[in-house]
Every structure is written in C-alpha cells, then in structure tokens.
Design a protein around this motif. Structure first.
Motif, PDB file in Angstrom:
ATOM      1  N   UNK A  31       0.821  -1.219   0.000  1.00  0.00           N
ATOM      2  CA  UNK A  31       0.000   0.000   0.000  1.00  0.00           C
ATOM      3  C   UNK A  31       0.850   1.262   0.000  1.00  0.00           C
ATOM      4  N   UNK A  32       2.155   1.101  -0.112  1.00  0.00           N
ATOM      5  CA  UNK A  32       3.077   2.234  -0.043  1.00  0.00           C
ATOM      6  C   UNK A  32       3.525   2.696  -1.419  1.00  0.00           C
ATOM      7  N   UNK A  33       3.605   4.000  -1.615  1.00  0.00           N
ATOM      8  CA  UNK A  33       4.420   4.514  -2.693  1.00  0.00           C
ATOM      9  C   UNK A  33       5.885   4.294  -2.311  1.00  0.00           C
ATOM     10  N   UNK A  34       6.729   4.103  -3.307  1.00  0.00           N
ATOM     11  CA  UNK A  34       8.147   3.825  -3.064  1.00  0.00           C
ATOM     12  C   UNK A  34       8.994   4.723  -3.947  1.00  0.00           C
ATOM     13  N   UNK A  35      10.188   5.004  -3.479  1.00  0.00           N
ATOM     14  CA  UNK A  35      11.074   5.861  -4.260  1.00  0.00           C
ATOM     15  C   UNK A  35      12.503   5.342  -4.252  1.00  0.00           C
ATOM     16  N   UNK A  36      13.240   5.725  -5.284  1.00  0.00           N
ATOM     17  CA  UNK A  36      14.680   5.492  -5.353  1.00  0.00           C
ATOM     18  C   UNK A  36      15.384   6.855  -5.356  1.00  0.00           C
ATOM     19  N   UNK A  37      16.469   6.918  -4.613  1.00  0.00           N
ATOM     20  CA  UNK A  37      17.291   8.119  -4.538  1.00  0.00           C
ATOM     21  C   UNK A  37      18.747   7.702  -4.703  1.00  0.00           C
ATOM     22  N   UNK A  38      19.611   8.676  -4.938  1.00  0.00           N
ATOM     23  CA  UNK A  38      21.037   8.375  -5.007  1.00  0.00           C
ATOM     24  C   UNK A  38      21.836   9.519  -4.395  1.00  0.00           C
ATOM     25  N   UNK A  39      23.021   9.155  -3.923  1.00  0.00           N
ATOM     26  CA  UNK A  39      23.904  10.156  -3.329  1.00  0.00           C
ATOM     27  C   UNK A  39      25.334   9.868  -3.725  1.00  0.00           C
ATOM     28  N   UNK A  40      25.927  10.823  -4.427  1.00  0.00           N
ATOM     29  CA  UNK A  40      27.329  10.740  -4.817  1.00  0.00           C
ATOM     30  C   UNK A  40      28.177  11.422  -3.746  1.00  0.00           C
ATOM     31  N   UNK A  41      29.455  11.076  -3.672  1.00  0.00           N
ATOM     32  CA  UNK A  41      30.324  11.690  -2.655  1.00  0.00           C
ATOM     33  C   UNK A  41      30.331  13.208  -2.754  1.00  0.00           C
ATOM     34  N   UNK A  42      30.137  13.861  -1.626  1.00  0.00           N
ATOM     35  CA  UNK A  42      30.165  15.312  -1.593  1.00  0.00           C
ATOM     36  C   UNK A  42      28.915  15.988  -2.110  1.00  0.00           C
ATOM     37  N   UNK A  43      27.911  15.195  -2.456  1.00  0.00           N
ATOM     38  CA  UNK A  43      26.674  15.774  -2.987  1.00  0.00           C
ATOM     39  C   UNK A  43      25.492  15.374  -2.113  1.00  0.00           C
ATOM     40  N   UNK A  44      24.414  16.122  -2.275  1.00  0.00           N
ATOM     41  CA  UNK A  44      23.205  15.806  -1.536  1.00  0.00           C
ATOM     42  C   UNK A  44      22.485  14.620  -2.186  1.00  0.00           C
ATOM     43  N   UNK A  45      21.692  13.959  -1.366  1.00  0.00           N
ATOM     44  CA  UNK A  45      20.880  12.864  -1.892  1.00  0.00           C
ATOM     45  C   UNK A  45      19.851  13.447  -2.857  1.00  0.00           C
ATOM     46  N   UNK A  46      19.668  12.785  -4.005  1.00  0.00           N
ATOM     47  CA  UNK A  46      18.742  13.303  -4.999  1.00  0.00           C
ATOM     48  C   UNK A  46      17.742  12.236  -5.436  1.00  0.00           C
ATOM     49  N   UNK A  47      16.592  12.723  -5.812  1.00  0.00           N
ATOM     50  CA  UNK A  47      15.511  11.868  -6.271  1.00  0.00           C
ATOM     51  C   UNK A  47      15.861  11.246  -7.617  1.00  0.00           C
ATOM     52  N   UNK A  48      15.501   9.969  -7.785  1.00  0.00           N
ATOM     53  CA  UNK A  48      15.712   9.288  -9.058  1.00  0.00           C
ATOM     54  C   UNK A  48      14.373   8.871  -9.674  1.00  0.00           C
ATOM     55  N   UNK A  49      13.551   8.154  -8.892  1.00  0.00           N
ATOM     56  CA  UNK A  49      12.295   7.641  -9.440  1.00  0.00           C
ATOM     57  C   UNK A  49      11.338   7.291  -8.311  1.00  0.00           C
ATOM     58  N   UNK A  50      10.055   7.276  -8.636  1.00  0.00           N
ATOM     59  CA  UNK A  50       9.032   6.890  -7.667  1.00  0.00           C
ATOM     60  C   UNK A  50       7.948   6.091  -8.359  1.00  0.00           C
ATOM     61  N   UNK A  51       7.234   5.316  -7.562  1.00  0.00           N
ATOM     62  CA  UNK A  51       6.158   4.481  -8.096  1.00  0.00           C
ATOM     63  C   UNK A  51       5.031   4.427  -7.076  1.00  0.00           C
ATOM     64  N   UNK A  52       3.788   4.438  -7.546  1.00  0.00           N
ATOM     65  CA  UNK A  52       2.685   4.381  -6.610  1.00  0.00           C
ATOM     66  C   UNK A  52       2.472   2.943  -6.145  1.00  0.00           C
ATOM     67  N   UNK A  53       1.511   2.753  -5.256  1.00  0.00           N
ATOM     68  CA  UNK A  53       1.338   1.450  -4.610  1.00  0.00           C
ATOM     69  C   UNK A  53       0.987   0.349  -5.603  1.00  0.00           C
TER      70      UNK A  53
END
Length: 123
Positions: A31-53
């Motif tokens: 029942x959860x939406x889910x997301x993928x994020x990524x974080x490179x060295x020295x950078x902030x975590x950033x959004x990559x993709x999301x999917x609904x339930x």
C-alpha cells in the motif's frame, strides 16, 4: 516499521546496465508509494524515481527519464530499478525509500531508508 535492503549494485562500464532490487521486511509495502534516490560523494541525496502502490503511476528525474525504469512486485514485497545506458556521473550509492507522500508527480520521502547499494560506472 519497515526494513529495506537494497542489492544489485556493482561496477559497470559506461553505457552498461544494472538492475537494483529493494526488498522490504517486517511489513508489507503493497500500500506504499516507493522511491529510489542516489547520493554521490560530496553531494546531496537526490531523487531518481518513484512508483505508486499499484505500479500504475511512475515519476522520474529528468536526467534518467527514458533510461531508468522503476517497477514493483507486491507479492515479493520488492521494488526494482532497471538502469540502462549508465553514465560515469551516475556513480553513487542508491537508496530506496518507503511510504513517501506521492502527489502530482512529486515524491516526498519518509525516514524509511535502506542501507544503500553502491553503483560504480567506469568511463
């Protein structure tokens, strides 16, 4: 509580592909939406993709649109990220997130994160 474990990262040449998995335990994510994020060295975590339930609605960062595909298998309590045509600048630790608010194409993460999986892209 939900526990998330990412896998599938590794070393790939530029232009190659990887498929990441995020398996949830302790409770169902169906029942959860889910997301993928990524974080490179020295950078902030950033959004990559999301999917609904249900898997019927997805959103991508502009930089990955057309190359990455997010999907899910609720029977396996798992979310996937297929990554094609990888670029060296996409090397990062990739994290999945569970249960975020997902409205109007925007995904706001919760505090439910996995430990991440390292993706390295050689040029």
């Amino acid at each position: 509580q939900v526990q998330l474990v990412e896998s599938g990262g590794g070393l790939v040449q530029a232009g190659g592909s990887l498929r990441l998995s995020c398996v949830a335990s302790e409770r169902t994510i169906s029942t959860f939406a889910m997301g993928w994020f990524r974080q490179a060295p020295g950078k902030e975590r950033e959004f990559v993709a999301a999917i609904d339930w249900s898997g019927s609605r997805t959103t991508y960062a502009e930089s990955v649109s057309g190359r990455f595909t997010i999907s899910r298998d609720n029977a396996k309590n798992t979310v996937y990220l297929q990554m094609n045509s990888l670029k060296p600048e996409e090397a990062a630790v990739y994290y999945c997130n569970a249960g975020g608010a997902y409205y109007s194409g925007r995904y706001s993460p919760t505090n439910y994160w996995g430990q991440g999986t390292q993706v390295t892209v050689s040029s």
